[in-house]
Design a protein around this motif. Structure first.
Motif, PDB file in Angstrom:
ATOM      1  N   VAL A 170       0.943  -1.367   0.029  1.00 20.57           N
ATOM      2  CA  VAL A 170       0.115   0.087  -0.073  1.00 20.57           C
ATOM      3  C   VAL A 170       0.946   1.295   0.112  1.00 20.57           C
ATOM      4  O   VAL A 170       1.814   1.321   0.606  1.00 20.57           O
ATOM      5  N   PHE A 171       0.759   2.478  -0.911  1.00 20.76           N
ATOM      6  CA  PHE A 171       1.495   3.403  -0.685  1.00 20.76           C
ATOM      7  C   PHE A 171       0.302   4.505  -0.843  1.00 20.76           C
ATOM      8  O   PHE A 171      -0.761   4.654  -1.606  1.00 20.76           O
ATOM      9  N   VAL A 172       0.600   5.519  -0.145  1.00 16.68           N
ATOM     10  CA  VAL A 172      -0.363   6.847   0.252  1.00 16.68           C
ATOM     11  C   VAL A 172       0.079   7.920  -0.413  1.00 16.68           C
ATOM     12  O   VAL A 172      -0.200   9.057   0.027  1.00 16.68           O
ATOM     13  N   ALA A 173       1.135   7.832  -1.221  1.00 15.47           N
ATOM     14  CA  ALA A 173       1.702   9.074  -1.839  1.00 15.47           C
ATOM     15  C   ALA A 173       2.319   8.554  -3.135  1.00 15.47           C
ATOM     16  O   ALA A 173       2.852   7.533  -3.090  1.00 15.47           O
ATOM     17  N   ALA A 174       2.719   9.648  -4.244  1.00 14.02           N
ATOM     18  CA  ALA A 174       3.270   9.121  -5.375  1.00 14.02           C
ATOM     19  C   ALA A 174       4.682   8.560  -4.984  1.00 14.02           C
ATOM     20  O   ALA A 174       5.178   7.874  -5.942  1.00 14.02           O
ATOM     21  N   ASP A 175       5.571   9.264  -4.285  1.00 11.91           N
ATOM     22  CA  ASP A 175       6.684   8.961  -4.153  1.00 11.91           C
ATOM     23  C   ASP A 175       7.162   7.372  -3.889  1.00 11.91           C
ATOM     24  O   ASP A 175       7.862   6.674  -4.536  1.00 11.91           O
ATOM     25  N   GLY A 176       6.326   6.888  -2.951  1.00  8.14           N
ATOM     26  CA  GLY A 176       6.549   5.487  -2.942  1.00  8.14           C
ATOM     27  C   GLY A 176       6.003   4.692  -4.122  1.00  8.14           C
ATOM     28  O   GLY A 176       6.488   3.587  -4.472  1.00  8.14           O
ATOM     29  N   THR A 224       5.010  13.655  -1.282  1.00  7.06           N
ATOM     30  CA  THR A 224       5.454  12.510  -0.264  1.00  7.06           C
ATOM     31  C   THR A 224       4.587  12.522   0.759  1.00  7.06           C
ATOM     32  O   THR A 224       3.342  13.504   1.158  1.00  7.06           O
ATOM     33  N   PRO A 225       4.472  11.458   1.707  1.00 12.00           N
ATOM     34  CA  PRO A 225       3.714  11.239   2.850  1.00 12.00           C
ATOM     35  C   PRO A 225       3.489  12.581   3.722  1.00 12.00           C
ATOM     36  O   PRO A 225       2.692  12.824   4.457  1.00 12.00           O
ATOM     37  N   ASP A 226       4.656  13.299   3.796  1.00 11.36           N
ATOM     38  CA  ASP A 226       4.801  14.597   4.547  1.00 11.36           C
ATOM     39  C   ASP A 226       4.007  15.811   3.980  1.00 11.36           C
ATOM     40  O   ASP A 226       4.135  16.634   4.773  1.00 11.36           O
ATOM     41  N   HIS A 227       3.969  15.688   2.878  1.00 11.61           N
ATOM     42  CA  HIS A 227       3.111  16.877   2.109  1.00 11.61           C
ATOM     43  C   HIS A 227       3.754  18.304   2.357  1.00 11.61           C
ATOM     44  O   HIS A 227       3.099  19.129   2.665  1.00 11.61           O
ATOM     45  N   ARG A 232       5.021  20.679   0.738  1.00 13.90           N
ATOM     46  CA  ARG A 232       4.988  21.418  -0.501  1.00 13.90           C
ATOM     47  C   ARG A 232       4.005  22.657  -0.488  1.00 13.90           C
ATOM     48  O   ARG A 232       3.160  22.473   0.461  1.00 13.90           O
ATOM     49  N   PRO A 233       4.297  23.742  -1.452  1.00 16.02           N
ATOM     50  CA  PRO A 233       3.093  24.597  -1.415  1.00 16.02           C
ATOM     51  C   PRO A 233       1.965  23.636  -1.557  1.00 16.02           C
ATOM     52  O   PRO A 233       1.639  22.792  -2.197  1.00 16.02           O
ATOM     53  N   ALA A 234       0.810  24.566  -0.977  1.00 10.90           N
ATOM     54  CA  ALA A 234      -0.667  23.589  -1.107  1.00 10.90           C
ATOM     55  C   ALA A 234      -0.848  23.199  -2.336  1.00 10.90           C
ATOM     56  O   ALA A 234      -1.527  22.015  -2.529  1.00 10.90           O
ATOM     57  N   ALA A 235      -0.734  24.059  -3.556  1.00  9.88           N
ATOM     58  CA  ALA A 235      -1.165  23.679  -4.719  1.00  9.88           C
ATOM     59  C   ALA A 235      -0.492  22.528  -5.683  1.00  9.88           C
ATOM     60  O   ALA A 235      -0.799  22.102  -6.506  1.00  9.88           O
ATOM     61  N   GLN A 236       0.749  22.059  -4.686  1.00  9.76           N
ATOM     62  CA  GLN A 236       1.579  20.982  -5.340  1.00  9.76           C
ATOM     63  C   GLN A 236       1.227  19.782  -4.505  1.00  9.76           C
ATOM     64  O   GLN A 236       1.714  18.744  -4.573  1.00  9.76           O
ATOM     65  N   THR A 237       0.562  19.874  -3.251  1.00  4.51           N
ATOM     66  CA  THR A 237       0.264  18.507  -2.567  1.00  4.51           C
ATOM     67  C   THR A 237      -0.721  17.754  -3.438  1.00  4.51           C
ATOM     68  O   THR A 237      -1.445  18.205  -4.101  1.00  4.51           O
ATOM     69  N   TRP A 238      -0.536  16.365  -2.894  1.00  2.08           N
ATOM     70  CA  TRP A 238      -1.556  15.441  -3.645  1.00  2.08           C
ATOM     71  C   TRP A 238      -1.350  14.293  -2.807  1.00  2.08           C
ATOM     72  O   TRP A 238      -0.629  13.246  -3.112  1.00  2.08           O
ATOM     73  N   SER A 239      -2.290  13.803  -2.183  1.00  6.85           N
ATOM     74  CA  SER A 239      -2.588  12.725  -1.556  1.00  6.85           C
ATOM     75  C   SER A 239      -3.254  11.504  -2.386  1.00  6.85           C
ATOM     76  O   SER A 239      -4.215  12.150  -2.912  1.00  6.85           O
ATOM     77  N   ASP A 240      -2.902  10.434  -2.221  1.00  6.01           N
ATOM     78  CA  ASP A 240      -3.552   9.429  -3.166  1.00  6.01           C
ATOM     79  C   ASP A 240      -3.096   8.146  -2.644  1.00  6.01           C
ATOM     80  O   ASP A 240      -2.276   7.830  -1.784  1.00  6.01           O
ATOM     81  N   VAL A 241      -3.808   7.090  -3.067  1.00  6.12           N
ATOM     82  CA  VAL A 241      -3.881   5.686  -2.482  1.00  6.12           C
ATOM     83  C   VAL A 241      -3.757   4.827  -3.630  1.00  6.12           C
ATOM     84  O   VAL A 241      -4.324   4.823  -4.655  1.00  6.12           O
ATOM     85  N   VAL A 263      -6.641  16.065  -1.608  1.00  5.97           N
ATOM     86  CA  VAL A 263      -6.952  14.832  -1.307  1.00  5.97           C
ATOM     87  C   VAL A 263      -7.535  14.493  -2.588  1.00  5.97           C
ATOM     88  O   VAL A 263      -8.347  14.766  -3.263  1.00  5.97           O
ATOM     89  N   HIS A 264      -6.716  13.243  -3.260  1.00  8.13           N
ATOM     90  CA  HIS A 264      -7.392  12.626  -4.388  1.00  8.13           C
ATOM     91  C   HIS A 264      -7.710  11.066  -4.361  1.00  8.13           C
ATOM     92  O   HIS A 264      -7.792  10.251  -5.037  1.00  8.13           O
ATOM     93  N   ASN A 265      -7.741  10.674  -2.984  1.00  7.19           N
ATOM     94  CA  ASN A 265      -7.752   9.442  -2.390  1.00  7.19           C
ATOM     95  C   ASN A 265      -8.996   8.529  -2.916  1.00  7.19           C
ATOM     96  O   ASN A 265     -10.127   9.523  -3.043  1.00  7.19           O
ATOM     97  N   LYS A 266      -9.221   7.135  -3.135  1.00  5.27           N
ATOM     98  CA  LYS A 266     -10.398   6.776  -3.105  1.00  5.27           C
ATOM     99  C   LYS A 266     -10.375   5.502  -2.670  1.00  5.27           C
ATOM    100  O   LYS A 266     -10.004   4.254  -3.415  1.00  5.27           O
ATOM    101  N   VAL A 267     -10.948   5.641  -1.380  1.00  5.05           N
ATOM    102  CA  VAL A 267     -10.926   4.228  -0.535  1.00  5.05           C
ATOM    103  C   VAL A 267     -12.004   4.219   0.087  1.00  5.05           C
ATOM    104  O   VAL A 267     -12.819   4.900   0.855  1.00  5.05           O
TER     105      VAL A 267
END
Length: 494
Positions: free
Chosen positions: A9-15, A193-196, A198-207, A382-386
């Motif tokens: 399971v990965f909760v951000a794009a870096d992993g 990254t899971p630490d987010h 970054r500037p708000a407009a560059q954050t992206w939480s995903d699963v 948040v772009h998650n779909k869980v």
């Protein structure tokens, strides 16, 4: 091939991106993918992948030269209303042609397609939209250079069609034994990254998840290979046990209709079953909560079972409303905000204090108050779909809680019902939001909602650097102020 876990399971794009790179590097025979966006100029992240090049293009050239076959389908988009995405789709097709030339492999070894969903509106809605479509088309032509117009082949039609439906899935199968599936497309915008931090407009939480040696792998490959024929009415949907899909097709009689004909709504059915079967907790992470039927189904479940609780995590605002100027927030975004406003009211009425609705923010003080701030801090998008039902079953995929994902667009996700895998998923999700391991009662479906709610309320009034984790209370006031109703529009549009 190195030994890797059967479920990750990965909760951000870096992993996720790094693991995807390594899975593709391990490929021996084939790579089969279906994505909304797949940009081969995306930089590589893992050390093993960076040993062969700098970008995904370099990685794919390296793998193709070993004889691996590649079949990639990306979404094409309405050229008038989604010109940049239309251009991106055809840029990916050109990247595919360049792969063949650079790798020096037969053209039959690589197939990269931009697929436009075949559903179009009936004559009545097409005529209603035609004046606006022509104005927008003229504006596109005026704004684009000749070279840019050449990169948008769909703009050459004299009378624009409307293509309101897209392929929204994000999945790949490597060597018939590895499935990569979830909410992440491949481009730099999705990186975080899971630490987010970054500037708000560059954050992206995903699963995103990777599964190996599972029946879902073969089902996913069959789906990628057939979905275009399925939505064109040329073949029935292949049977599945672990994959869940949304598929639609053009209507046979469509004179008054903007919407397509839904063929498969397995993702909606899975969610409805979860709402009915849950004993203590429905846990949802979603980019959009816009489906009034889903909100009503949840509220009905809450009324029927007084012990049922809800934890819902969603972004503070949709992306355009958070980061664009007022004049750039289109009617579809305002309409979606109106739908979400109504759905959240239904949930609050149904659950009362048994519902926790939260949004993540960074643990820092914002430089200034903008729409991209909440509780005095920059938001995390948040772009998650869980979905997780108690600790028993879960779903990870590409579909949001909106009518478009449940009835129109091509979507794909994974049913997770192994206790060990559900536990792995829950641990990854909860650790991400709280930024640490949490006590056992904080993960118990029968106890966790009021514990989470109390801590979120405390976070609302703490200084950012003393908050626990990322979550604060979702604030619906901007949805109330900016949300717009469209009485004649279908809820499935956005």
């Amino acid at each position: 091939m190195s030994q890797r876990p059967d479920f990750e399971v990965f909760v951000a794009a870096d992993g996720a991106f790094a693991a995807f790179e390594e899975a593709v590097l391990d490929a021996q025979t084939s790579i089969t993918g279906g994505f909304r966006i797949f940009d081969m100029s995306t930089p590589l992240l893992s050390d093993t992948a960076r040993a062969v090049g700098e970008t995904w293009f370099d990685l794919l050239v390296h793998v193709l030269r070993r004889g691996v076959r590649m079949d990639l389908a990306v979404s094409d988009f309405d050229p008038v209303y989604a010109t940049e995405l239309h251009q991106q789709a055809w840029a990916t097709v050109k990247q595919g042609a360049a792969l063949v030339e650079t790798a020096g492999v037969p053209a039959t070894q690589v197939r990269v397609r931009a697929l436009l969903h075949p559903a179009t509106p009936g004559m009545a809605p097409w005529l209603a939209f035609l004046p606006a479509s022509l104005r927008k088309k003229r504006a596109r032509h005026a704004a684009l250079s000749r070279d840019a117009l050449a990169e948008a082949p769909g703009l050459s039609r004299n009378l624009p069609d409307l293509h309101p439906v897209t392929h929204h899935q994000k999945l790949a199968v490597i060597d018939d034994d590895t499935l990569y599936i979830g909410g992440l497309d491949l481009n730099e915008r999705r990186f975080d990254t899971p630490d987010h931090d970054r500037p708000a407009a560059q954050t992206w939480s995903d699963v995103q998840v990777i599964v190996r040696n599972d029946p879902a792998v073969a089902e996913a490959k069959a789906h990628i290979e057939t979905f275009d024929d399925v939505v064109r009415g040329n073949t029935p949907p292949p049977p599945v046990q672990r994959l869940r899909r949304t598929l639609s097709a053009d209507r046979r009689f469509k004179l008054p209709f903007l919407s397509p004909r839904t063929l498969v709504s397995e993702i909606e059915t899975l969610h409805r079953d979860a709402f009915t079967q849950a004993r203590h907790l429905i846990y949802i992470e979603t980019q959009f909560m816009r489906s009034q039927p889903m909100a009503e189904a949840l509220a009905e479940a809450a009324q029927a079972r007084p012990d049922l609780t809800l934890i819902l995590i969603l972004p503070a605002l949709p992306e355009p409303a958070a980061f664009d100027a007022d004049d750039d927030i289109g009617f579809e975004t305002r309409y979606g905000m109106g739908l979400e406003r109504d759905a959240l009211r239904t949930l609050r009425d149904g659950f009362g204090d048994r519902a926790t609705i939260a949004s993540p923010v960074q643990p820092v003080l914002a430089a200034r108050e903008t729409r991209a701030t909440l509780a005095g801090s920059p938001i995390i998008y948040v772009h998650n779909k869980v979905l997780v039902q108690d600790a028993d079953r879960a779903f990870v995929g590409s579909a949001n809680m909106n009518g478009r994902s449940l009835h129109w667009d091509t979507e794909a996700g994974l049913l997770v019902d192994s206790p060990a895998r559900v536990g792995t998923l829950r641990s990854a999700l909860f650790h991400h939001w709280w930024r640490a391991d949490i006590a056992r009662d904080w993960t118990d479906p029968a106890q966790m909602q009021p514990l989470w709610q109390a801590e979120i309320w405390r976070n609302d009034v703490r200084n950012p650097d003393t908050r626990r984790g990322f979550l604060v209370s979702h604030d619906a006031r901007l949805h109330e102020a900016k949300g717009q109703s469209l009485p004649l529009a279908t809820d499935d549009m956005v």
